[in-house]
Scaffold this motif. Structure first.
Motif, PDB file in Angstrom:
ATOM      1  N   VAL A   1      37.013 -10.282 -25.930  1.00  0.00           N
ATOM      2  CA  VAL A   1      36.475 -10.557 -24.680  1.00  0.00           C
ATOM      3  C   VAL A   1      37.044 -11.853 -23.851  1.00  0.00           C
TER       4      VAL A   1
ATOM      5  N   SER B   1      39.527 -11.009 -20.838  1.00  0.00           N
ATOM      6  CA  SER B   1      38.921 -11.238 -19.580  1.00  0.00           C
ATOM      7  C   SER B   1      40.163 -12.257 -18.808  1.00  0.00           C
TER       8      SER B   1
ATOM      9  N   ALA C   1      37.338 -17.896 -17.528  1.00  0.00           N
ATOM     10  CA  ALA C   1      36.917 -16.566 -18.300  1.00  0.00           C
ATOM     11  C   ALA C   1      37.272 -16.907 -19.936  1.00  0.00           C
TER      12      ALA C   1
ATOM     13  N   GLY D   1      34.499 -16.447 -23.038  1.00  0.00           N
ATOM     14  CA  GLY D   1      34.631 -15.528 -23.728  1.00  0.00           C
ATOM     15  C   GLY D   1      34.790 -15.801 -25.214  1.00  0.00           C
TER      16      GLY D   1
ATOM     17  N   ILE E   1      30.140 -12.302 -18.242  1.00  0.00           N
ATOM     18  CA  ILE E   1      30.684 -12.262 -19.625  1.00  0.00           C
ATOM     19  C   ILE E   1      29.258 -12.328 -20.453  1.00  0.00           C
TER      20      ILE E   1
END
Length: 318
Positions: A80, A84, A100, A104, A236
């Motif tokens: 993630v 991202s 991000a 994440g 997220i």
């Protein structure tokens, strides 16, 4: 009588949750209004050290209970965070991509075990997830952060290692003799849970003050970037709680959702401020609002279902 006692207990817990939510929102508002408080940003590291010390007093460090599901959750953290970052770097630029990434990549919060317990799940699964993801990310972050910030020099690698040794190593080492020589050490975090929470509120205030000072110093930045970071953080958060359900299988569906969704943002906020900038640190900071908001809603729905079952049982009892 039993139903009345349950309602009173539930009401007190909801009231305390509302108080904590209010305190966090106040920290956001006051921090933004007080950019001068950024002069005290050096306190953030030590507030985190104290909070992690209380965590390690409560959590016994043992990786023997780690399951394949925990390794999947660790892999999801990496996927993630890096996924991202790659996506947003090509679409939106470095700052949103880094926000991000640090959101994440954040590992499981120790408080996830508390929520899992309140939701009637397996606490041991959540504790093992905390250990697997936090120690796993402590090993991986020195390699991942230099890539995300665009500076893979060996000096940055060692700097990240040193930072992690401070915020994880110092509290871990300090907690070991206390646990050995004071048999009630594991009860201290519960006894001083309000102290730990308000340390966290103070850290949020300073984090937002730093972001406010940074925004005021960067006149070219559009204020809409705050909304963009908040939206990315929210997306997220939603994805983590949703996707986590599939990582634990049928047996640990609820637990895996919680431990992937509820994040140890103290760690990555500090790292984002140290290696990126206060604006990037707003990614995991906004996440504090989102995952606590979802936890409040989850607990409300769970308590409501439990209360309805209690009333139904009472009606069916002759």
């Amino acid at each position: 009588m039993r139903s009345s006692g349950f309602s009173l207990w539930n009401g007190r817990r909801v009231e305390m949750q509302h108080l904590r939510t209010t305190a966090m929102i106040a920290a956001f508002v006051l921090g933004y209004a007080c950019p001068w408080a950024s002069a005290f940003n050096w306190l953030i590291r030590w507030l985190i050290v104290v909070m992690m010390f209380l965590v390690f007093l409560q959590v016994k460090v043992s990786l023997r209970e780690v399951r394949m599901a925990h390794l999947k959750i660790l892999g999801a953290n990496v996927a993630v965070g890096m996924g991202s970052w790659v996506l947003l770097r090509s679409l939106c630029g470095d700052e949103l991509a880094q926000a991000a990434f640090f959101t994440g990549i954040t590992p499981t919060a120790t408080a996830a075990a508390v929520i899992v317990n309140l939701l009637g799940g397996r606490v041991d699964f959540a504790v093992s997830a905390f250990l697997a993801t936090n120690f796993g990310m402590a090993i991986l972050l020195p390699f991942l952060i230099p890539v995300a910030i665009g500076n893979p020099a060996p000096g940055v690698f060692m700097s990240v290692v040193n930072s992690l040794l401070v915020v994880i190593g110092i509290p871990l080492v300090a907690a070991i003799p206390v646990r050995l020589f004071y048999k009630h050490a594991s009860e201290l975090p519960k006894k001083y849970k309000n102290v730990s929470f308000f340390l966290w509120v103070a850290a949020i205030f300073l984090i937002i003050a730093n972001a406010s000072a940074y925004l005021h110093s960067q006149a070219h930045l559009s204020k809409t970037i705050l909304l963009e970071i908040a939206a990315i953080s929210f997306a997220i958060c939603v994805f983590n709680f949703w996707f986590g359900q599939f990582l634990g299988g049928k047996k640990f569906r609820r637990e895996a959702s919680q431990v992937l969704g509820q994040k140890n943002t103290t760690l990555t906020i500090y790292l984002a401020m140290t290696y990126a900038n206060p604006l990037v640190a707003l990614g995991p900071t906004f996440y504090v609002l989102w995952h606590n908001g979802w936890n409040t809603l989850q607990l409300h729905m769970y308590d409501r279902r439990r209360h309805q079952r209690e009333l139904k049982r009472k009606r069916n009892t002759p």
